[in-house]
Design a protein around this motif. Structure first.
Motif, PDB file in Angstrom:
ATOM      1  N   CYS A 124      15.880  94.474  15.923  1.00  0.00           N
ATOM      2  CA  CYS A 124      16.296  93.062  15.952  1.00  0.00           C
ATOM      3  C   CYS A 124      15.226  92.201  16.615  1.00  0.00           C
ATOM      4  O   CYS A 124      14.948  91.076  16.159  1.00  0.00           O
ATOM      5  CB  CYS A 124      17.628  92.915  16.694  1.00  0.00           C
ATOM      6  SG  CYS A 124      19.024  93.526  15.731  1.00  0.00           S
ATOM      7  N   VAL A 125      14.626  92.712  17.662  1.00  0.00           N
ATOM      8  CA  VAL A 125      13.555  91.958  18.322  1.00  0.00           C
ATOM      9  C   VAL A 125      12.382  91.775  17.372  1.00  0.00           C
ATOM     10  O   VAL A 125      11.831  90.681  17.226  1.00  0.00           O
ATOM     11  CB  VAL A 125      13.096  92.686  19.606  1.00  0.00           C
ATOM     12  CG1 VAL A 125      11.799  92.097  20.132  1.00  0.00           C
ATOM     13  CG2 VAL A 125      14.178  92.612  20.665  1.00  0.00           C
ATOM     14  N   ALA A 169      26.091  90.668  19.294  1.00  0.00           N
ATOM     15  CA  ALA A 169      26.992  90.964  20.409  1.00  0.00           C
ATOM     16  C   ALA A 169      26.872  92.400  20.893  1.00  0.00           C
ATOM     17  O   ALA A 169      27.451  92.759  21.922  1.00  0.00           O
ATOM     18  CB  ALA A 169      28.428  90.677  19.985  1.00  0.00           C
ATOM     19  N   HIS A 170      26.144  93.231  20.160  1.00  0.00           N
ATOM     20  CA  HIS A 170      25.994  94.636  20.560  1.00  0.00           C
ATOM     21  C   HIS A 170      24.610  94.935  21.139  1.00  0.00           C
ATOM     22  O   HIS A 170      24.336  96.072  21.509  1.00  0.00           O
ATOM     23  CB  HIS A 170      26.236  95.546  19.351  1.00  0.00           C
ATOM     24  CG  HIS A 170      27.676  95.667  18.983  1.00  0.00           C
ATOM     25  ND1 HIS A 170      28.532  96.563  19.567  1.00  0.00           N
ATOM     26  CD2 HIS A 170      28.426  94.970  18.109  1.00  0.00           C
ATOM     27  CE1 HIS A 170      29.741  96.436  19.059  1.00  0.00           C
ATOM     28  NE2 HIS A 170      29.709  95.466  18.169  1.00  0.00           N
ATOM     29  N   LEU A 171      23.760  93.936  21.159  1.00  0.00           N
ATOM     30  CA  LEU A 171      22.392  94.218  21.595  1.00  0.00           C
ATOM     31  C   LEU A 171      22.330  94.438  23.105  1.00  0.00           C
ATOM     32  O   LEU A 171      22.973  93.725  23.878  1.00  0.00           O
ATOM     33  CB  LEU A 171      21.472  93.067  21.191  1.00  0.00           C
ATOM     34  CG  LEU A 171      21.302  92.841  19.695  1.00  0.00           C
ATOM     35  CD1 LEU A 171      20.356  91.681  19.429  1.00  0.00           C
ATOM     36  CD2 LEU A 171      20.797  94.102  19.014  1.00  0.00           C
ATOM     37  N   SER A 211      13.022  91.251   7.622  1.00  0.00           N
ATOM     38  CA  SER A 211      13.683  92.156   6.709  1.00  0.00           C
ATOM     39  C   SER A 211      15.183  91.959   6.638  1.00  0.00           C
ATOM     40  O   SER A 211      15.875  91.956   7.637  1.00  0.00           O
ATOM     41  CB  SER A 211      13.402  93.588   7.130  1.00  0.00           C
ATOM     42  OG  SER A 211      14.157  94.449   6.337  1.00  0.00           O
ATOM     43  N   GLY A 212      15.689  91.840   5.435  1.00  0.00           N
ATOM     44  CA  GLY A 212      17.134  91.816   5.254  1.00  0.00           C
ATOM     45  C   GLY A 212      17.695  93.206   5.291  1.00  0.00           C
ATOM     46  O   GLY A 212      18.871  93.427   5.546  1.00  0.00           O
ATOM     47  N   LEU A 213      16.846  94.160   5.000  1.00  0.00           N
ATOM     48  CA  LEU A 213      17.296  95.551   4.979  1.00  0.00           C
ATOM     49  C   LEU A 213      17.210  96.173   6.365  1.00  0.00           C
ATOM     50  O   LEU A 213      17.925  97.124   6.676  1.00  0.00           O
ATOM     51  CB  LEU A 213      16.396  96.334   4.015  1.00  0.00           C
ATOM     52  CG  LEU A 213      16.958  97.575   3.358  1.00  0.00           C
ATOM     53  CD1 LEU A 213      18.260  97.266   2.665  1.00  0.00           C
ATOM     54  CD2 LEU A 213      15.948  98.096   2.347  1.00  0.00           C
ATOM     55  N   ALA A 214      16.312  95.651   7.175  1.00  0.00           N
ATOM     56  CA  ALA A 214      16.050  96.286   8.466  1.00  0.00           C
ATOM     57  C   ALA A 214      17.312  96.368   9.315  1.00  0.00           C
ATOM     58  O   ALA A 214      17.638  97.437   9.850  1.00  0.00           O
ATOM     59  CB  ALA A 214      14.969  95.511   9.210  1.00  0.00           C
TER      60      ALA A 214
END
Lengths: 648, 404
Positions: free
Chosen positions: B365-366, B291-293, B337-340
């Motif tokens: 995210c992309v 929702a913030h992208l 990545s879960g950390l990304a």
């Protein structure tokens, strides 16, 4: 395989000291960071949340050391670290935690509703009704009179005519009727208490929170009219209130069915759904001006009593609620304005102790009329002293609608709640302990045959002899762990350790008493084996589902009447009861609990031992032959698959 | 309508979306792009169901969730069982990770210069941003691949195991890269006064929390519920303090989790329970982050470029993993990545404009989404029958997946 030695009994002092040392380390960071000027005065809401969680947990341990309720520790941490004492974080930071408090209130109300079962209500209806009437009448009128008596010492009432003072007093009296369901649930959860006293406390607290809505609405109407002569009394308030209550019940029913429908249709991510539903329903109620608390209580009640997902809901709310409770109470502590106690110290003390006295009076009268059992008559009033979120909410409404007088009333409410929260949880915990002790004593007397001397207690079973008998086919060694626990290590033909039995009296374990009273009331002669890990969770599910469900494929249920062998045969049988004895058995890294229900102690132990030994044979030794001439099948049992899990 | 109702909508849709629709296999792998997409569609920049003020009101939930995810990733990444590998293989994997990071850093910076995103400025801030953005992409993760590889049984255990193995090295390298980036390009905050101070504070705070956790005695002498509350509180506290100092809070949370992994064996018992919290938290965080992208063509281009660049570099370096590394399936190197995203959230929170104006967050995210989709495309191919890989000493037996 040797089972790890059971952890020693909790040393509360050591745990408390370690907790304080940890808090000291964290505090040292705070000092360093601030002295170096790396941060501003406060670290924001996230910092406040983290601190309250850590310090609240430690505060709970420290409180436990002093045998106080853990929630007293949470509250104390909030008060001390909050904006009115050490000011480790600011008032705005506490306000920002509103999101979590919303969740806490929702979960508490859901759980409270789910605890109200129809059988319990049927048993306690008369008692609940009398108690509610007693509290509503005596406390409201008594506190109104006390408020009027103390009014000369309240500067904000100067210049008001007596009718206006009485109207404000009536409002105060109505607020004084409110209780603290969160406190009640927290103490009951911490102690695991069940029985008439616990049922009565919860039932009355929930019921009175509905009653207080009506009282408060009426009192507010009078107070507004008295403080503002231009405002006319309007009976519309009753229509509005009635509508609100009816619609809230309807909405609660609907939401309860929705929750149950999700559990039935999807059945996964229950925690996520419940949290989302909690926020969503809260927003819904705010938008349509429904009573949030009532809606959630009804929803919980509906799920518990009209569907088969009640235990799932309780389990879910409990798993989500533990952390939320710490924050909820710590935040409540942080909101308590100590300055208000300074301003209204004398008045607040008078009002608080007056309320306690009236609560005692109302309780005794109500219990006498309802002919409640002795434990309820003597100690139930201790559960009605606490006040928290509901009362603060009512005070806020008063502040919004009654102008300057309302604002001062809200401050006074905070001061009185501060006192009540210091006394209430402690008193309830003590009352609960004494009440349960009384109930147990009475139960023992009732269970004895007429001709038996009540002072006589049955001799303890001869554990060693029973073990000899039950394990006659096995080689074993005995290790005495302490007074209550013995470990029996089974040996195979090569003297290789294959498993062990750890025996303890289930009455010593709080969960066991809880399970027995809560889940397994119907008695039958059965033996139950369940995986030890996550046992409470699994047991609750067994109560609802059938064994053989995918998540319960390690569970075993055995009919003790049919002797031990063949005993693993009834995987579809509902779980019925838990034993006065439980055995924890570890065989080839798999852990089980073994329990035999509703048998005399020695029979229960013998049955459980035989069942465990048979299980051990089934899992480790050669399985019985299926071929001709009784030839043993040499095929080893299939390897035990670990519980499914993922690494990511 | 209030933020709460929107949160409900987000969670409900996310929950259902992850369970229904196409086959669970497909949905599980593409969970990240799916949830990010749902969040974006609901946002003010999408279908406008969610006002920006409401999205901002939910920031604390994102931050708490991201910190918790970082702890869990750290806890997994440093577990001794998965780090005690053959020296050659471990070294090879680390080389792959480090070279990939270098390539990505250089690549990102080059792309940014080409696109003139930096506006001709090579200020420390921009450099920091680009280095971080690249480092964030290193994190390989199990959440997409591990679920279906391990539990859903769609992959051979050996391959699933390698996904886990490689991704853990990626995570550790990525976290260290954050520390290096902080040293090389300090921000304008008091704690960055000395070049080594900020990393020291990060590690020190994480270490202190670990010691405090041991003192609280969460594991051996306490109930699981209390231990979990204390752990959550410590994570959130450390993250909150880090944010107040201008440090990346996810880095502290990650190292806290990593240090915890070396505490007594009982910690692993606790971990089993902890991991169950990851999925719901991750789903909620992803939907809320979505929702913030704010998609811009630059962010999308860089995100896609990074994903492809990462794929290319890892393809080239596959043999360095050791043994018959070239035979490892390509998707072992691609998991997202879960950390990304927690790191990107953490980084964006310290920048002016926050999440909603974060170029890095959108790009990351992309890139993660593209990686997931490529992984999905590759994963559906049946594994080559002639794969010849020596079984690692503690590789899970067939049928046991990658469960710890």
């Amino acid at each position: 395989m040797n089972a790890p030695a059971p952890p020693p009994p909790q040393n509360r002092l050591l745990v408390a000291l370690r907790g304080l040392a940890a808090l000291g380390l964290i505090a040292a960071w705070l000092v360093v960071v601030r002295r170096q000027g790396w941060v501003e005065a406060t670290g924001g809401a996230m910092f406040a949340l983290g601190f309250l969680l850590v310090a609240g947990t430690i505060g709970g341990k420290v409180a436990a050391f002093f045998r106080l309720p853990q929630l007293t520790g949470y509250l104390a941490v909030g008060v001390i670290s909050g904006p009115y004492v050490l000011a480790l974080f600011e008032k705005d930071d506490v306000e920002d935690l509103k999101l979590i408090n919303t969740l806490a209130l929702a979960l508490i109300a859901l759980q409270a509703g789910a605890e109200l079962t129809l059988p319990m209500l049927r048993r306690s209806l008369r008692s609940l009704m009398w108690a509610s009437v007693g509290h509503a009448v005596i406390i409201t009128l008594g506190m109104t009179a006390l408020f009027a008596l103390l009014s000369p010492y309240m500067p904000f009432l100067d210049g008001l005519a007596l009718p206006a003072v009485l109207a404000v007093g009536l409002l105060w009296g109505a607020m004084a009727v409110s209780k603290a369901p969160a406190d009640t649930l927290a103490i009951l959860g911490e102690t695991g208490a069940k029985g008439p006293l616990a049922e009565h406390a919860l039932g009355v607290v929930v019921l009175l929170d509905v009653v207080v809505l009506i009282l408060f609405a009426v009192a507010l109407m009078f107070a507004k009219a008295a403080l503002n002569p231009e405002a006319a009394l309007s009976l519309h308030v009753f229509a509005d209130l009635g509508q609100e209550l009816v619609v809230s019940v309807a909405a609660g029913t609907t939401f309860g069915l929705v929750i149950a429908a999700y559990f039935w249709a999807v059945g996964k991510e229950k925690l996520l759904f419940t949290v989302g539903a909690a926020y969503g329903i809260t927003a819904f109620c705010a938008y349509f001006h429904y009573d949030t608390l009532l809606v959630f209580v009804v929803a919980g009640f509906v799920v518990m009593n009209l569907t088969k997902f009640g235990h799932d809901l309780v389990e879910t709310t409990e798993s989500a609620g533990a952390a939320v409770m710490v924050v909820f109470f710590a935040t409540a502590g942080a909101q308590l304005n100590i300055g208000a106690l300074k301003t209204y110290g004398f008045i607040a003390l008078g009002l608080a102790f007056g309320r306690i006295g009236l609560t005692f009076l109302a309780s005794r009268l109500g219990h006498r009329l309802a002919k409640d059992p002795p434990s309820v008559r003597k100690f139930a009033f201790t559960s009605f002293i606490s006040q928290a979120g509901v009362t603060i909410g009512l005070g806020t409404i008063a502040a919004n609608q009654l102008g300057e007088v309302g604002g001062e009333i809200a401050v006074l409410v905070i001061a009185v709640i501060g006192i009540n929260e210091m006394i209430g949880p402690v008193a309830f915990k003590i009352g609960l302990a004494k009440g349960l002790k009384l109930e147990n004593e009475l139960d023992q007397i009732h269970e004895l045959p007429d001709e038996q001397d009540p002072a006589m207690t049955p001799p303890p079973p001869d554990v060693a002899a029973l073990v000899d008998e039950a394990l006659a086919d096995f080689t074993y060694e005995t290790k005495q762990h302490d007074d209550r626990v013995e470990v029996y290590v089974l040996m195979d033909d090569d003297d290789k350790v294959d498993g062990n039995f750890l025996i303890r009296h289930a009455g010593e374990a709080g969960w066991s008493m809880h399970l027995r009273s809560q889940l397994f009331k119907p008695a039958a002669h059965r033996v139950v084996l369940i995986p030890e890990r996550g046992m409470l969770k699994v047991v609750q599910r067994i109560g609802e589902l059938e064994v053989g469900d995918q998540e319960l494929d390690d569970a075993f249920i055995i009919d003790a009447k049919s002797e031990a062998s063949p005993f693993i045969r009834s995987l579809k049988t509902p779980l019925l009861a838990l034993s006065p004895f439980t055995l924890r058995v570890e065989i080839e890294s798999r852990r089980f609990l073994v329990a035999a229900d509703d048998l005399p102690d020695d029979e229960a132990l013998r049955t459980a031992l035989i069942a465990s030994a048979e299980l051990w044979k089934q899992l480790v030794r050669k399985p019985p032959a299926k071929g001709p001439e009784g030839k043993k099948d040499q095929t080893p049992p299939p390897p035990v698959e670990p519980a499914p899990g993922h690494d990511g | 309508m209030s933020a709460i109702l929107v949160l409900l909508a987000l969670l409900a849709v996310s929950t259902l979306a992850s369970r229904k629709g196409a086959a669970a296999f497909v949905v599980t792998i593409i969970t990240t792009p799916l949830l990010l997409g749902i969040g974006f569609l609901l946002s003010a920049r999408g279908l406008a169901f969610l006002p920006q003020t409401t999205a901002d009101a939910l920031l604390p939930a994102i931050r708490v969730g991201a910190a918790w995810l970082a702890v869990l990733v750290g806890l997994r990444a440093a577990r001794p069982r998965f780090t005690a590998r053959g020296v050659r293989r471990t070294a090879g994997t680390l080389v792959v990770c480090i070279v990939t990071w270098g390539a990505l850093t250089g690549g990102v910076f080059g792309v940014l210069l080409l696109l003139d995103v930096l506006g001709g400025s090579h200020a420390a801030d921009s450099s920091h941003l680009t280095a971080l953005g690249a480092a964030l992409l290193l994190g390989g993760i199990v959440t997409g691949s591990g679920y279906q590889a391990g539990d859903e049984g769609h992959e051979e255990p050996m391959h699933a195991h390698f996904v886990v193995f490689l991704s853990r090295h990626d995570e550790i390298t990525g976290a260290v890269a954050i520390l290096v980036a902080i040293v090389l390009w300090p921000l304008d905050a008091p704690v960055y006064g000395d070049s080594w101070l900020a990393p020291a504070v990060i590690l020190g705070l994480a270490l202190t929390m670990t010691v405090a956790n041991l003192l609280i005695g969460g594991v051996n002498q306490d109930s699981t519920a209390n231990a979990r509350i204390a752990l959550l509180g410590q994570s959130v506290f450390a993250s909150g303090l880090a944010t107040a100092m201008g440090l990346p809070d996810a880095a502290i949370a990650f190292f806290f989790g990593a240090f915890l992994a070396f505490t007594p064996q009982a910690m692993l018992q606790l971990e089993r329970g902890l991991l169950a919290t990851e999925r719901p938290v991750r789903m909620a965080v992803l939907a809320l982050v979505g929702a913030h992208l704010g998609f811009t063509w630059e962010a999308v281009a860089i995100g896609v470029s990074l994903a492809l660049l990462r794929l290319g570099v890892k393809m080239l370096l596959r043999p360095a993993v050791g043994g018959n590394g070239a035979a490892f399936p390509l998707h072992s190197f691609l998991s997202s990545s879960g950390l990304a995203i927690p790191f990107a959230v953490s980084f964006a929170m310290t920048r002016p404009g926050g999440l909603s104006e974060s170029f890095v967050l959108t790009a990351v995210c992309v890139a993660v989404s593209v990686s997931d989709l490529i992984t999905f495309a590759l994963w559906r191919r049946p594994p080559a029958p002639d794969v010849d890989v020596a079984v690692l000493p503690d590789a899970p037996a067939p049928g046991q997946g990658v469960a710890a």
